[in-house]
Design a protein around this motif. Structure first.
Motif, PDB file in Angstrom:
ATOM      1  N   GLU A   1       0.940  -1.453   0.108  1.00 56.94           N
ATOM      2  CA  GLU A   1      -0.160   0.123  -0.016  1.00 56.94           C
ATOM      3  C   GLU A   1       1.096   0.964   0.201  1.00 56.94           C
ATOM      4  OE1 GLU A   1      -0.154  -2.922   1.996  1.00 56.94           O
ATOM      5  OE2 GLU A   1      -2.346  -3.326   2.036  1.00 56.94           O
ATOM      6  N   GLU A   2       1.875   1.236   1.122  1.00 53.73           N
ATOM      7  CA  GLU A   2       2.812   2.264   1.111  1.00 53.73           C
ATOM      8  C   GLU A   2       3.412   2.525  -0.030  1.00 53.73           C
ATOM      9  OE1 GLU A   2       4.080   2.410   5.778  1.00 53.73           O
ATOM     10  OE2 GLU A   2       4.801   1.004   4.230  1.00 53.73           O
ATOM     11  N   LEU A   3       3.657   1.534  -1.350  1.00 56.57           N
ATOM     12  CA  LEU A   3       4.700   1.589  -1.971  1.00 56.57           C
ATOM     13  C   LEU A   3       3.708   2.568  -3.576  1.00 56.57           C
ATOM     14  CD1 LEU A   3       7.311   0.103  -3.727  1.00 56.57           C
ATOM     15  CD2 LEU A   3       5.539  -1.622  -4.221  1.00 56.57           C
ATOM     16  N   VAL A   4       2.563   2.134  -3.334  1.00 62.22           N
ATOM     17  CA  VAL A   4       1.556   2.199  -4.354  1.00 62.22           C
ATOM     18  C   VAL A   4       1.651   3.872  -3.755  1.00 62.22           C
ATOM     19  CG1 VAL A   4      -0.696   2.116  -5.755  1.00 62.22           C
ATOM     20  CG2 VAL A   4       0.651  -0.111  -4.714  1.00 62.22           C
TER      21      VAL A   4
ATOM     22  N   LYS B   1       2.280   7.180  -6.294  1.00 64.65           N
ATOM     23  CA  LYS B   1       0.993   8.179  -6.896  1.00 64.65           C
ATOM     24  C   LYS B   1       1.675   9.796  -6.862  1.00 64.65           C
ATOM     25  CE  LYS B   1      -3.049   9.957  -8.065  1.00 64.65           C
ATOM     26  NZ  LYS B   1      -3.665   9.510  -9.232  1.00 64.65           N
ATOM     27  N   VAL B   2       2.369  10.319  -5.712  1.00 60.81           N
ATOM     28  CA  VAL B   2       2.523  10.133  -5.434  1.00 60.81           C
ATOM     29  C   VAL B   2       4.161  11.607  -6.322  1.00 60.81           C
ATOM     30  CG1 VAL B   2       4.534  12.698  -2.779  1.00 60.81           C
ATOM     31  CG2 VAL B   2       2.614  10.782  -2.633  1.00 60.81           C
ATOM     32  N   LYS B   3       5.268  10.061  -6.907  1.00 61.59           N
ATOM     33  CA  LYS B   3       6.009  10.735  -7.805  1.00 61.59           C
ATOM     34  C   LYS B   3       5.260  10.382  -9.456  1.00 61.59           C
ATOM     35  CE  LYS B   3       8.800  10.128  -4.135  1.00 61.59           C
ATOM     36  NZ  LYS B   3       9.882  11.673  -3.843  1.00 61.59           N
ATOM     37  N   GLU B   4       4.601  10.544  -9.291  1.00 67.02           N
ATOM     38  CA  GLU B   4       4.068  11.036 -10.642  1.00 67.02           C
ATOM     39  C   GLU B   4       3.512   9.743 -11.424  1.00 67.02           C
ATOM     40  OE1 GLU B   4       4.824  14.890 -11.311  1.00 67.02           O
ATOM     41  OE2 GLU B   4       2.860  15.495 -10.559  1.00 67.02           O
ATOM     42  N   VAL B   5       4.037   8.806 -10.539  1.00 65.55           N
ATOM     43  CA  VAL B   5       4.219   7.467 -11.675  1.00 65.55           C
ATOM     44  C   VAL B   5       2.571   6.886 -12.430  1.00 65.55           C
ATOM     45  CG1 VAL B   5       4.312   4.748 -12.082  1.00 65.55           C
ATOM     46  CG2 VAL B   5       5.686   6.480 -10.515  1.00 65.55           C
ATOM     47  N   SER B   6       2.428   6.130 -13.437  1.00 72.92           N
ATOM     48  CA  SER B   6       0.738   6.035 -14.204  1.00 72.92           C
ATOM     49  C   SER B   6       0.930   4.643 -14.416  1.00 72.92           C
ATOM     50  CB  SER B   6       0.850   7.415 -14.696  1.00 72.92           C
ATOM     51  OG  SER B   6       1.309   7.933 -15.552  1.00 72.92           O
ATOM     52  N   VAL B   7       1.930   4.206 -14.311  1.00 74.46           N
ATOM     53  CA  VAL B   7       2.036   2.647 -14.780  1.00 74.46           C
ATOM     54  C   VAL B   7       2.506   2.339 -13.335  1.00 74.46           C
ATOM     55  CG1 VAL B   7       1.926   0.449 -16.264  1.00 74.46           C
ATOM     56  CG2 VAL B   7       0.897   2.746 -16.649  1.00 74.46           C
ATOM     57  N   LEU B   8       2.533   1.377 -12.637  1.00 76.32           N
ATOM     58  CA  LEU B   8       4.002   0.490 -12.125  1.00 76.32           C
ATOM     59  C   LEU B   8       3.837  -0.749 -12.008  1.00 76.32           C
ATOM     60  CD1 LEU B   8       5.315   1.507  -9.540  1.00 76.32           C
ATOM     61  CD2 LEU B   8       4.019   0.944  -7.782  1.00 76.32           C
ATOM     62  N   ALA B   9       4.407  -1.654 -12.023  1.00 79.04           N
ATOM     63  CA  ALA B   9       4.819  -3.471 -12.080  1.00 79.04           C
ATOM     64  C   ALA B   9       5.253  -3.007 -10.462  1.00 79.04           C
ATOM     65  CB  ALA B   9       5.133  -4.025 -13.219  1.00 79.04           C
TER      66      ALA B   9
ATOM     67  N   ILE C   1       3.452 -12.625  -3.956  1.00 84.35           N
ATOM     68  CA  ILE C   1       2.080 -12.427  -2.502  1.00 84.35           C
ATOM     69  C   ILE C   1       0.854 -10.948  -1.720  1.00 84.35           C
ATOM     70  CG2 ILE C   1       4.168 -11.652  -0.881  1.00 84.35           C
ATOM     71  CD1 ILE C   1       2.008 -14.267   1.008  1.00 84.35           C
ATOM     72  N   GLY C   2       2.408  -9.747  -3.102  1.00 81.89           N
ATOM     73  CA  GLY C   2       2.503  -7.698  -2.128  1.00 81.89           C
ATOM     74  C   GLY C   2       1.114  -7.760  -3.077  1.00 81.89           C
ATOM     75  N   LEU C   3       0.477  -8.523  -4.550  1.00 81.68           N
ATOM     76  CA  LEU C   3       0.365  -7.754  -5.831  1.00 81.68           C
ATOM     77  C   LEU C   3      -1.659  -7.469  -5.388  1.00 81.68           C
ATOM     78  CD1 LEU C   3       2.064 -10.040  -9.070  1.00 81.68           C
ATOM     79  CD2 LEU C   3       1.961  -7.147  -8.076  1.00 81.68           C
ATOM     80  N   SER C   4      -2.459  -8.515  -4.615  1.00 78.89           N
ATOM     81  CA  SER C   4      -3.832  -8.347  -4.591  1.00 78.89           C
ATOM     82  C   SER C   4      -3.497  -6.902  -3.505  1.00 78.89           C
ATOM     83  CB  SER C   4      -4.310  -9.362  -3.361  1.00 78.89           C
ATOM     84  OG  SER C   4      -3.671  -9.858  -3.022  1.00 78.89           O
ATOM     85  N   ARG C   5      -2.813  -6.518  -2.584  1.00 75.03           N
ATOM     86  CA  ARG C   5      -3.134  -5.414  -2.084  1.00 75.03           C
ATOM     87  C   ARG C   5      -2.044  -4.277  -2.422  1.00 75.03           C
ATOM     88  NH1 ARG C   5       0.277  -6.695   3.903  1.00 75.03           N
ATOM     89  NH2 ARG C   5       0.522  -4.258   3.909  1.00 75.03           N
ATOM     90  N   ALA C   6      -2.031  -5.116  -3.199  1.00 66.45           N
ATOM     91  CA  ALA C   6      -0.942  -3.232  -4.427  1.00 66.45           C
ATOM     92  C   ALA C   6      -1.915  -2.970  -5.134  1.00 66.45           C
ATOM     93  CB  ALA C   6       0.319  -3.334  -5.280  1.00 66.45           C
ATOM     94  N   LYS C   7      -2.979  -3.963  -5.734  1.00 69.01           N
ATOM     95  CA  LYS C   7      -4.189  -3.910  -7.040  1.00 69.01           C
ATOM     96  C   LYS C   7      -5.045  -3.252  -6.181  1.00 69.01           C
ATOM     97  CE  LYS C   7      -3.597  -5.555 -10.923  1.00 69.01           C
ATOM     98  NZ  LYS C   7      -3.717  -7.151 -12.044  1.00 69.01           N
ATOM     99  N   ALA C   8      -5.824  -3.150  -4.769  1.00 66.75           N
ATOM    100  CA  ALA C   8      -6.569  -2.902  -4.525  1.00 66.75           C
ATOM    101  C   ALA C   8      -6.188  -1.030  -4.016  1.00 66.75           C
ATOM    102  CB  ALA C   8      -6.880  -3.217  -3.027  1.00 66.75           C
ATOM    103  N   GLN C   9      -4.918  -1.015  -3.644  1.00 65.47           N
ATOM    104  CA  GLN C   9      -4.574   0.531  -2.829  1.00 65.47           C
ATOM    105  C   GLN C   9      -4.579   1.321  -4.924  1.00 65.47           C
ATOM    106  OE1 GLN C   9      -4.063   1.649  -0.096  1.00 65.47           O
ATOM    107  NE2 GLN C   9      -3.438   3.542  -0.569  1.00 65.47           N
ATOM    108  N   ALA C  10      -4.168   0.394  -5.344  1.00 61.25           N
ATOM    109  CA  ALA C  10      -3.619   1.693  -7.095  1.00 61.25           C
ATOM    110  C   ALA C  10      -4.971   1.648  -7.741  1.00 61.25           C
ATOM    111  CB  ALA C  10      -2.968   0.212  -7.922  1.00 61.25           C
TER     112      ALA C  10
END
Ligand code: MN
Ligand code: MN
Ligand code: MN
Length: 288
Positions: free
Chosen positions: A31-34, A38-46, A54-63
């Motif tokens: 969540e913090e990473l995503v 956003k703050v760093k103006e990334v529009s597409v993050l992998a 294991i972290g992808l579902s949480r990252a997706k939700a935050q995205a």
């Protein structure tokens, strides 16, 4: 802006297709990473954690909350001719059985190594090393940074750097080599899960150009399609050089910060040069 316009004008979006959360060796939660992206103006993050999704579902939700695009990614540890080579898988299908099986195997390998590191550190007097490191790893596999944190906490060393210098780095008591699968084994699994296989940070392997080209040839033969022509803050000459190699072998170009932690000011999310125009960007593989 619609998708077609974006493809015509890639400068309109900022891509960062290589970074880590604390589900591998990064320091931020997914969540913090995503949110930071956003703050760093990334529009597409992998998110490309080492050998885990294991972290992808949480990252997706935050995205979704942050309204940025999250690409399912992973960074596999592999071997080619006795060297450790990292292969990034982008836009992978998380339901693919073969992919999940390979990830489970990789996790087992890391777990076995962690146990061995623990035993070796015990042998040189570090008490409770494995259990201690486990307190820092949370639910994920114990890795070297977790041992380092335990060594600092217990007063054996004063910094992460010293932990690696005295205990965990090459040739030190806790240096346990891992036998990773060959990349010929890993690449087809990525491809089979509808993902794009990308050679991570090609300039970091310290290979001669001939050797690197030889590796790229084998990579292509196994189904690999991309090369990270821009990695972190590497110099423009190297990026152009990698792009030329990519073009020579018909590869797509990728870009990634390889961000691990905010305390490394030189590797910030989204802070990468653009991909040299001579090579097609890797996102053309899934944005069309
Ligand atoms: Mn890492
Ligand atoms: Mn890597
Ligand atoms: Mn990485």
């Amino acid at each position: 802006m619609n998708t077609i316009e974006r493809i015509r004008d890639p400068a309109a979006r900022t891509y960062d297709l290589h970074c880590h959360s604390n589900q591998s060796d990064g320091s931020l939660s997914p969540e913090e990473l995503v949110s930071r992206a956003k703050v760093k103006e990334v529009s597409v993050l992998a998110l490309t954690d080492h050998d885990t999704v294991i972290g992808l579902s949480r990252a997706k939700a935050q995205a979704k909350i942050e309204n940025i695009e999250l690409i399912s990614g992973i960074e596999f540890s592999t071997q080619w001719q006795g060297r450790n080579i990292h292969i990034v898988g982008l836009n992978i299908d998380l339901n693919n059985v073969n992919l999940l099986e390979l990830i489970e195997k990789q996790e087992g390998r890391r777990h076995d190594r962690a146990k061995m590191i623990g035993q070796k550190l015990e042998a040189v007097g570090v008490e409770g090393a494995y259990e201690g490191a486990q307190r820092f790893s949370g639910p994920g596999v114990v890795g070297r940074p977790h041992f380092a944190k335990y060594l600092i906490e217990q007063g054996y060393v004063s910094s992460m750097e010293k932990a690696f210098k005295r205990y965990l780095g090459a040739g030190k008591p806790g240096d346990v080599k891992l036998l990773w699968p060959s990349f010929e084994e890993v690449i087809p699994v990525i491809v089979g899960s509808a993902g794009v296989a990308v050679i991570a940070h090609p300039t970091k392997y310290e290979m001669t150009r001939t050797k690197l080209c030889h590796m790229v040839e084998d990579f292509v033969e196994s189904g690999g399609r991309g090369i990270e022509v821009v990695s972190g803050n590497q110099d423009a000459r190297s990026s152009l050089d990698m792009a030329k190699i990519g073009v020579k072998y018909g590869l797509l170009g990728s870009v990634g910060s390889d961000f691990h932690t905010p305390s490394n000011g030189w590797a910030e999310l989204g802070r990468c040069a653009s991909i040299p125009a001579i090579i097609d960007p890797v996102w053309s593989a899934w944005e069309r």
